[in-house]
Design an enzyme around this catalytic site. Structure first.
Site, PDB file in Angstrom:
ATOM      1  N   HIS A  61       5.331   0.422   0.649  1.00 33.06           N
ATOM      2  CA  HIS A  61       4.139   1.151   0.194  1.00 33.06           C
ATOM      3  C   HIS A  61       3.643   2.153   1.240  1.00 33.06           C
ATOM      4  CE1 HIS A  61       1.012   1.956  -2.587  1.00 33.06           C
ATOM      5  NE2 HIS A  61       0.940   0.762  -3.128  1.00 33.06           N
TER       6      HIS A  61
ATOM      7  N   ASP B 147       3.186   6.110  -2.770  1.00 31.52           N
ATOM      8  CA  ASP B 147       2.313   5.341  -3.641  1.00 31.52           C
ATOM      9  C   ASP B 147       3.016   5.089  -4.973  1.00 31.52           C
ATOM     10  OD1 ASP B 147       0.251   5.226  -1.740  1.00 31.52           O
ATOM     11  OD2 ASP B 147      -0.441   7.230  -2.315  1.00 31.52           O
TER      12      ASP B 147
END
Length: 230
Positions: free
Chosen positions: A201, A205
């Protein structure tokens, strides 16, 4: 009595790498079911046209991954924690998870984006065979930038794989199995597979990761989209 198995050799290397991945990488897994009927038909058509150089489903999935990474290069990267930066790789060094007698190995096809689909198929077959035979040099097991993991060979549908540190993403493919599926408003029996993307992450995104996985699924369902993007 208890069986005690020392963590040595390749098992120790695997354990250390997986532990480091889980310790350092904030990973997320997303998944989608895809109708692979057209992909299997495309493979059959290719192999009927060129029976002397067959193409595997894994090679077609690798080609689809390469198409997706060209569109979403954020996933072909790694995080340099010391330098506090994200490094996107110029070439795709594609890792292929392979189960061997010595454990899970991930041999790497360097600059896979330069290979034709037929060359990908030949390289995949040769590389996995050498990995299982134990004849791959150690240099072929490092330097990957993205991994493709076909865990469908174990007869399972889904997984939440651990990212091959220091890479940023891994695409997992479940078994292809007959399932009820709605086609043009009618129930049909289709060849369905579950695709999962595990990603770091820190490098992107959900929009990028979802876009990549959706591109992969769309190309599985409509191989003409893949032809249009290569």
């Amino acid at each position: 009595s208890d069986v005690v198995i020392p963590l040595t050799g390749i098992r120790r290397v695997i354990a250390d790498k997986l532990s480091r991945s889980r310790r350092e990488i904030p990973e997320v897994t997303i998944w989608v079911d895809a109708d692979a009927t057209a992909l299997l038909a495309t493979r059959a058509a290719i192999n009927a046209a060129t029976p002397d150089a067959p193409v595997s489903v894994l090679a077609l999935l690798a080609r689809i991954c390469l198409s997706g990474l060209r569109r979403f290069p954020q996933l072909n990267a790694h995080v340099d924690t010391e330098g506090q930066r994200i490094v996107q790789s110029a070439g795709v060094h594609l890792g292929i998870a392979a189960q061997t007698d010595r454990g899970l190995l991930v041999p790497v096809l360097r600059d896979a984006q330069r290979l034709t689909t037929r060359e990908l198929a030949a390289a995949l077959a040769q590389t996995t065979a050498e990995a299982r035979a134990g004849t791959l040099p150690p240099a072929r097991l490092t330097g990957g930038t993205f991994t493709l993991n076909n865990y469908g060979v174990f007869g399972v549908d889904g997984s939440t794989p651990i990212i091959n540190h220091p890479e940023a993403a891994l695409l997992g493919v479940g078994r292809i199995v007959d399932k009820p599926w709605v086609v043009d408003g009618q129930l049909a029996v289709r060849k369905v597979t579950q695709l999962s993307l595990t990603f770091d992450h820190r490098v992107c995104d959900g929009g990028v990761a979802g876009g990549f996985l959706r591109h992969v699924a769309d190309c599985v369902e409509q191989p003409a989209l893949l032809v249009a993007n290569v």
